[in-house]
Design an enzyme around this catalytic site. Structure first.
Site, PDB file in Angstrom:
ATOM      1  N   LYS A  84     -10.049 -31.805  11.041  1.00 30.41           N
ATOM      2  CA  LYS A  84      -9.676 -30.397  10.869  1.00 30.41           C
ATOM      3  C   LYS A  84     -10.882 -29.526  10.525  1.00 30.41           C
ATOM      4  O   LYS A  84     -10.835 -28.306  10.698  1.00 30.41           O
ATOM      5  CB  LYS A  84      -8.592 -30.238   9.810  1.00 30.41           C
ATOM      6  CG  LYS A  84      -9.008 -30.580   8.394  1.00 30.41           C
ATOM      7  CD  LYS A  84      -7.846 -30.399   7.424  1.00 30.41           C
ATOM      8  CE  LYS A  84      -8.208 -30.793   6.011  1.00 30.41           C
ATOM      9  NZ  LYS A  84      -9.312 -30.020   5.427  1.00 30.41           N
ATOM     10  N   ASP A  85     -11.984 -30.155  10.050  1.00 34.52           N
ATOM     11  CA  ASP A  85     -13.187 -29.395   9.714  1.00 34.52           C
ATOM     12  C   ASP A  85     -14.133 -29.236  10.899  1.00 34.52           C
ATOM     13  O   ASP A  85     -15.095 -28.464  10.820  1.00 34.52           O
ATOM     14  CB  ASP A  85     -13.963 -30.095   8.584  1.00 34.52           C
ATOM     15  CG  ASP A  85     -13.206 -30.112   7.275  1.00 34.52           C
ATOM     16  OD1 ASP A  85     -12.395 -29.196   7.047  1.00 34.52           O
ATOM     17  OD2 ASP A  85     -13.423 -31.046   6.475  1.00 34.52           O
ATOM     18  N   ARG A 132      -4.050 -20.480   6.092  1.00 37.02           N
ATOM     19  CA  ARG A 132      -2.881 -21.042   6.792  1.00 37.02           C
ATOM     20  C   ARG A 132      -1.785 -21.417   5.809  1.00 37.02           C
ATOM     21  O   ARG A 132      -0.600 -21.091   6.014  1.00 37.02           O
ATOM     22  CB  ARG A 132      -3.333 -22.283   7.586  1.00 37.02           C
ATOM     23  CG  ARG A 132      -2.181 -23.068   8.220  1.00 37.02           C
ATOM     24  CD  ARG A 132      -2.685 -24.392   8.776  1.00 37.02           C
ATOM     25  NE  ARG A 132      -3.253 -25.244   7.742  1.00 37.02           N
ATOM     26  CZ  ARG A 132      -2.560 -26.021   6.924  1.00 37.02           C
ATOM     27  NH1 ARG A 132      -1.242 -26.062   7.016  1.00 37.02           N
ATOM     28  NH2 ARG A 132      -3.157 -26.762   6.012  1.00 37.02           N
ATOM     29  N   ARG A 133      -2.161 -22.097   4.723  1.00 30.72           N
ATOM     30  CA  ARG A 133      -1.162 -22.501   3.735  1.00 30.72           C
ATOM     31  C   ARG A 133      -0.575 -21.283   3.022  1.00 30.72           C
ATOM     32  O   ARG A 133       0.642 -21.191   2.824  1.00 30.72           O
ATOM     33  CB  ARG A 133      -1.797 -23.462   2.723  1.00 30.72           C
ATOM     34  CG  ARG A 133      -2.093 -24.841   3.297  1.00 30.72           C
ATOM     35  CD  ARG A 133      -2.981 -25.650   2.401  1.00 30.72           C
ATOM     36  NE  ARG A 133      -3.136 -27.031   2.886  1.00 30.72           N
ATOM     37  CZ  ARG A 133      -4.159 -27.811   2.590  1.00 30.72           C
ATOM     38  NH1 ARG A 133      -5.134 -27.377   1.808  1.00 30.72           N
ATOM     39  NH2 ARG A 133      -4.218 -29.041   3.078  1.00 30.72           N
ATOM     40  N   ARG A 150     -11.539 -23.823  -4.707  1.00 29.08           N
ATOM     41  CA  ARG A 150     -12.399 -24.690  -3.916  1.00 29.08           C
ATOM     42  C   ARG A 150     -12.688 -25.920  -4.770  1.00 29.08           C
ATOM     43  O   ARG A 150     -12.354 -25.996  -5.935  1.00 29.08           O
ATOM     44  CB  ARG A 150     -13.739 -23.989  -3.617  1.00 29.08           C
ATOM     45  CG  ARG A 150     -13.705 -22.854  -2.617  1.00 29.08           C
ATOM     46  CD  ARG A 150     -13.785 -23.297  -1.174  1.00 29.08           C
ATOM     47  NE  ARG A 150     -14.752 -24.344  -0.911  1.00 29.08           N
ATOM     48  CZ  ARG A 150     -16.053 -24.153  -0.678  1.00 29.08           C
ATOM     49  NH1 ARG A 150     -16.557 -22.934  -0.698  1.00 29.08           N
ATOM     50  NH2 ARG A 150     -16.841 -25.173  -0.414  1.00 29.08           N
ATOM     51  N   ARG A 156      -9.237 -29.703  -7.966  1.00 31.64           N
ATOM     52  CA  ARG A 156      -8.024 -28.960  -7.609  1.00 31.64           C
ATOM     53  C   ARG A 156      -6.830 -29.419  -8.435  1.00 31.64           C
ATOM     54  O   ARG A 156      -6.008 -28.604  -8.872  1.00 31.64           O
ATOM     55  CB  ARG A 156      -7.746 -29.112  -6.114  1.00 31.64           C
ATOM     56  CG  ARG A 156      -8.858 -28.548  -5.251  1.00 31.64           C
ATOM     57  CD  ARG A 156      -8.543 -28.682  -3.774  1.00 31.64           C
ATOM     58  NE  ARG A 156      -9.719 -28.401  -2.968  1.00 31.64           N
ATOM     59  CZ  ARG A 156      -9.688 -27.963  -1.722  1.00 31.64           C
ATOM     60  NH1 ARG A 156      -8.517 -27.743  -1.140  1.00 31.64           N
ATOM     61  NH2 ARG A 156     -10.798 -27.747  -1.053  1.00 31.64           N
ATOM     62  N   CYS A 243     -11.649 -18.233  14.910  1.00 30.55           N
ATOM     63  CA  CYS A 243     -11.038 -17.073  14.272  1.00 30.55           C
ATOM     64  C   CYS A 243     -10.506 -17.446  12.889  1.00 30.55           C
ATOM     65  O   CYS A 243     -10.234 -18.601  12.602  1.00 30.55           O
ATOM     66  CB  CYS A 243      -9.935 -16.487  15.140  1.00 30.55           C
ATOM     67  SG  CYS A 243      -8.386 -17.375  15.083  1.00 30.55           S
TER      68      CYS A 243
END
Length: 306
Positions: A84-85, A132-133, A150, A156, A243
């Protein structure tokens, strides 16, 4: 007796990154035994140094670019990325040699009391740096307040236990790989909160001309996972790839073919534009592109932000 083939794997230095890379190393050694000699090299990326919000510095490539440069220089043979990165546009001299079986694609909530999304109090503070989340959760619960966070998984999690947030959103895959699945309070429905394209999958990247070493790595490839993430990444690429709009996608085998769901919406969760495509597994890239075209044609183009 032939000397072992050396394979140097480049990885970020976080606990999750080294754990994931260690899994790949162990799989290679288990399959090839003494025929390979696998070692790890820790590489610091821009995302490890720059602690600004991802929305400010832009997420594309900040966790992968330095590792790719090491590949191109020849100082490492293999890069293990959280897929995903990895940007959808890659250098022509690099290839994805393998994509191993995917972990759980879902996002999860970690809360202090173990409650689910619908049990969070009105106005609850949710820790996540992901647009997105945030957008998809805001679409479900407009009352929620989001805290930009972050850091590694431990950092986290502490946001919840220290009282800085009522809940944090993380990828199930990372917690499971770290053996922290017992911290998960609630799995979010992947059709309600679509994951990031490539979430839960690893991308094993190599130089295109390293054909001999590619044969050793290719045995780790999982065809079903490869097809699924190919469709998701084609969908993302069709929407602009880099984007910053909230975009989610999930492809998976269904009825001997492939089903792909995609979404784009405004950062505040409004105006969701969603579509689904099904088709043959061998048409994974085309399916993803067509899904992106469907989204753009039904109003999603107006939601895309460079």
């Amino acid at each position: 007796m032939q000397p072992p083939i050396p394979i140097v794997i480049g990885t970020r230095g976080s606990q999750l990154a080294t754990t994931q890379t260690g899994m790949v190393r162990d799989a290679l050694q288990q399959h090839w035994g003494d025929a390979v000699e696998v070692s790890l090299e820790i590489i610091t990326t821009q995302g490890d140094i720059d602690r600004q919000s991802l929305s400010q510095i832009g997420g594309q490539g900040i966790f992968t670019r330095q590792i790719e440069r090491s590949l191109l220089r020849g100082s490492i043979d293999l890069a293990v990325h959280s897929l995903k990165d990895l940007p959808t546009e890659m250098d022509d001299d690099l290839v994805l040699a393998a994509i191993p079986p995917r972990e759980d694609v879902r996002d999860v909530l970690v809360t202090r009391d173990g409650g689910a999304l619908e049990e969070l109090p009105e106005g609850a503070r949710i820790g996540t740096g992901s647009a997105r989340r945030q957008a998809q959760l805001a679409n479900q619960r407009p009352d929620l307040h989001f805290v930009d966070i972050r850091g590694n998984v431990g950092t986290r999690l502490r946001k919840v236990y220290d009282g800085d947030a009522d809940a944090v959103v993380l990828a199930a895959a990372g917690l499971r790989r770290l053996g922290l699945h017992d911290r998960i309070s609630h799995y979010l429905d992947p059709l309600t909160v679509l994951p990031a394209p490539g979430q839960g999958a690893l991308g094993l990247q190599m130089r295109a001309d390293a054909t001999e070493k590619q044969t050793y790595v290719a045995i780790l490839d999982d065809q079903a996972t490869h097809a699924s993430v190919t469709a998701e990444r084609a969908f993302l690429a069709s929407l602009g790839g880099g984007c910053r709009s909230p975009i989610g996608a999930w492809a998976r085998p269904e009825d001997e073919g492939l089903r792909v769901d995609g979404i784009v919406l405004r950062p505040d969760g409004t105006d969701p534009c969603r579509a689904t495509r099904t088709g043959a597994t061998e048409d994974a890239s085309l399916l993803g592109t067509q899904l992106g075209d469907d989204i753009k044609a039904s109003g999603g183009a107006a939601l895309l932000v460079d």
